[in-house]
Scaffold this motif. Structure first.
Motif, PDB file in Angstrom:
ATOM      1  N   MET A  95       0.792  -1.159   0.022  1.00  0.00           N
ATOM      2  CA  MET A  95      -0.086   0.115  -0.104  1.00  0.00           C
ATOM      3  C   MET A  95       1.003   1.435  -0.043  1.00  0.00           C
ATOM      4  SD  MET A  95      -2.962  -0.623  -0.395  1.00  0.00           S
ATOM      5  CE  MET A  95      -3.612   1.071  -0.491  1.00  0.00           C
ATOM      6  N   VAL A  96       1.901   1.146   0.546  1.00  0.00           N
ATOM      7  CA  VAL A  96       2.834   2.437   0.769  1.00  0.00           C
ATOM      8  C   VAL A  96       3.387   2.505  -0.598  1.00  0.00           C
ATOM      9  CG1 VAL A  96       5.071   3.312   1.401  1.00  0.00           C
ATOM     10  CG2 VAL A  96       3.270   2.130   3.095  1.00  0.00           C
ATOM     11  N   VAL A 101       3.234   5.601  -5.853  1.00  0.00           N
ATOM     12  CA  VAL A 101       2.953   5.643  -7.202  1.00  0.00           C
ATOM     13  C   VAL A 101       1.876   6.580  -7.732  1.00  0.00           C
ATOM     14  CG1 VAL A 101       2.733   4.169  -9.413  1.00  0.00           C
ATOM     15  CG2 VAL A 101       4.277   3.773  -7.691  1.00  0.00           C
ATOM     16  N   ILE A 102       0.701   6.250  -7.137  1.00  0.00           N
ATOM     17  CA  ILE A 102      -0.300   6.874  -7.579  1.00  0.00           C
ATOM     18  C   ILE A 102      -0.231   8.423  -7.192  1.00  0.00           C
ATOM     19  CG2 ILE A 102      -2.852   7.159  -7.018  1.00  0.00           C
ATOM     20  CD1 ILE A 102      -1.607   4.791  -8.727  1.00  0.00           C
ATOM     21  N   LYS A 108       1.993  14.396 -11.228  1.00  0.00           N
ATOM     22  CA  LYS A 108       2.538  14.602 -12.725  1.00  0.00           C
ATOM     23  C   LYS A 108       1.499  14.934 -13.865  1.00  0.00           C
ATOM     24  CE  LYS A 108       6.920  14.217 -11.929  1.00  0.00           C
ATOM     25  NZ  LYS A 108       7.947  15.457 -12.110  1.00  0.00           N
ATOM     26  N   SER A 109       0.457  14.563 -13.394  1.00  0.00           N
ATOM     27  CA  SER A 109      -0.915  14.757 -14.522  1.00  0.00           C
ATOM     28  C   SER A 109      -1.339  16.376 -14.399  1.00  0.00           C
ATOM     29  CB  SER A 109      -2.100  13.807 -14.168  1.00  0.00           C
ATOM     30  OG  SER A 109      -2.491  13.979 -12.942  1.00  0.00           O
ATOM     31  N   TRP A 142      -7.663  10.480 -10.556  1.00  0.00           N
ATOM     32  CA  TRP A 142      -6.191  10.148 -10.143  1.00  0.00           C
ATOM     33  C   TRP A 142      -6.147  10.632  -8.866  1.00  0.00           C
ATOM     34  CZ3 TRP A 142      -4.138   6.092 -11.962  1.00  0.00           C
ATOM     35  CH2 TRP A 142      -4.234   5.763 -13.227  1.00  0.00           C
ATOM     36  N   LEU A 143      -6.524  11.763  -8.554  1.00  0.00           N
ATOM     37  CA  LEU A 143      -6.389  12.726  -7.262  1.00  0.00           C
ATOM     38  C   LEU A 143      -7.173  11.862  -6.308  1.00  0.00           C
ATOM     39  CD1 LEU A 143      -5.183  14.763  -5.704  1.00  0.00           C
ATOM     40  CD2 LEU A 143      -7.144  16.280  -6.272  1.00  0.00           C
ATOM     41  N   TRP A 144      -8.606  11.431  -6.574  1.00  0.00           N
ATOM     42  CA  TRP A 144      -9.451  10.736  -5.758  1.00  0.00           C
ATOM     43  C   TRP A 144      -8.898   9.050  -5.515  1.00  0.00           C
ATOM     44  CZ3 TRP A 144     -13.360  11.310  -3.001  1.00  0.00           C
ATOM     45  CH2 TRP A 144     -14.190  10.053  -2.711  1.00  0.00           C
ATOM     46  N   PHE A 145      -8.052   8.638  -6.462  1.00  0.00           N
ATOM     47  CA  PHE A 145      -7.509   7.508  -6.157  1.00  0.00           C
ATOM     48  C   PHE A 145      -6.064   7.599  -5.181  1.00  0.00           C
ATOM     49  CE2 PHE A 145      -4.970   3.815  -8.269  1.00  0.00           C
ATOM     50  CZ  PHE A 145      -5.232   2.730  -7.264  1.00  0.00           C
ATOM     51  N   ALA A 146      -5.506   8.473  -5.334  1.00  0.00           N
ATOM     52  CA  ALA A 146      -4.411   9.037  -4.468  1.00  0.00           C
ATOM     53  C   ALA A 146      -4.906   8.889  -3.142  1.00  0.00           C
ATOM     54  CB  ALA A 146      -3.576  10.043  -4.922  1.00  0.00           C
ATOM     55  N   ILE A 147      -6.130  10.077  -2.889  1.00  0.00           N
ATOM     56  CA  ILE A 147      -6.670  10.098  -1.578  1.00  0.00           C
ATOM     57  C   ILE A 147      -7.068   8.730  -0.983  1.00  0.00           C
ATOM     58  CG2 ILE A 147      -8.668  11.248  -0.471  1.00  0.00           C
ATOM     59  CD1 ILE A 147      -8.018  13.687  -2.461  1.00  0.00           C
TER      60      ILE A 147
END
Length: 182
Positions: A95-96, A101-102, A108-109, A142-147
């Motif tokens: 998970m870390v 990565v995400i 970067k996006s 992508w931001l949602w996935f990172a959160i």
């Protein structure tokens, strides 16, 4: 507290997945209508471009749902050979790494979106779609996935600190093992 948070995130992401699924169904209906209209001689045009946009959005937004449903591919060569504490550590490590990565992908996006907004960029296609219309929700996915990934990582870390190792397997474990845990 951690498991309640994970359940809330799962419910939220199921709603997101339903919206994404509806978007994919609408896209499929649009493509089907275009195919039928081609036979008549008056197609819509642009279905390939629009379907590409829909796939990009579905991917970025669908990743969080997949994460919380244990749908991401895992190679668990060592994980299955250790006890609960070891599995929890492997899961936390996974998970870390995923969160890092995400977060990097989301980070970067943003310049891509910012450049499109600044330049008023449009697709080099007959539709000339303003790229920001697609890139903003793509970036948000992508931001949602990172959160979501960070929240799951924090919940797993919290349970490990509390020595509740087995509980981490329900939301960061390997999917194939879930049947044997119940």
């Amino acid at each position: 507290m951690e498991l309640a948070m994970i359940e809330t995130l799962k419910r939220l992401n199921r709603k997101v997945a339903m919206i994404v699924g509806a978007m994919l169904l609408l896209c499929a209906a649009f493509i089907l209508a275009d195919i039928v209209l081609r036979q008549i001689g008056t197609p819509f045009g642009g279905t390939d471009e629009i379907s590409g946009y829909v796939m990009a959005l579905a991917t970025s937004w669908g990743m969080s749902f997949t994460l919380l449903e244990l749908g991401h591919v895992r190679i668990d060569l060592l994980r299955g050979r250790v006890e609960t504490f070891g599995r929890a550590l492997f899961d936390l490590f996974a998970m870390v790494v995923m969160t890092g990565v995400i977060a990097m992908i989301a980070l970067k996006s943003w310049p891509v979106v910012e450049r499109s907004l600044t330049n008023g960029s449009r697709a080099n296609t007959p539709l000339e779609t303003p790229l920001a219309w697609v890139q903003l929700p793509w970036f948000a996915g992508w931001l949602w996935f990172a959160i979501m990934s960070a929240c799951v990582t924090i919940a797993a870390l919290s349970l490990i600190i509390k020595r509740r190792y087995a509980e981490t397997e329900t939301f960061v474990g390997a999917f194939a093992e879930q049947d044997t845990l119940q």
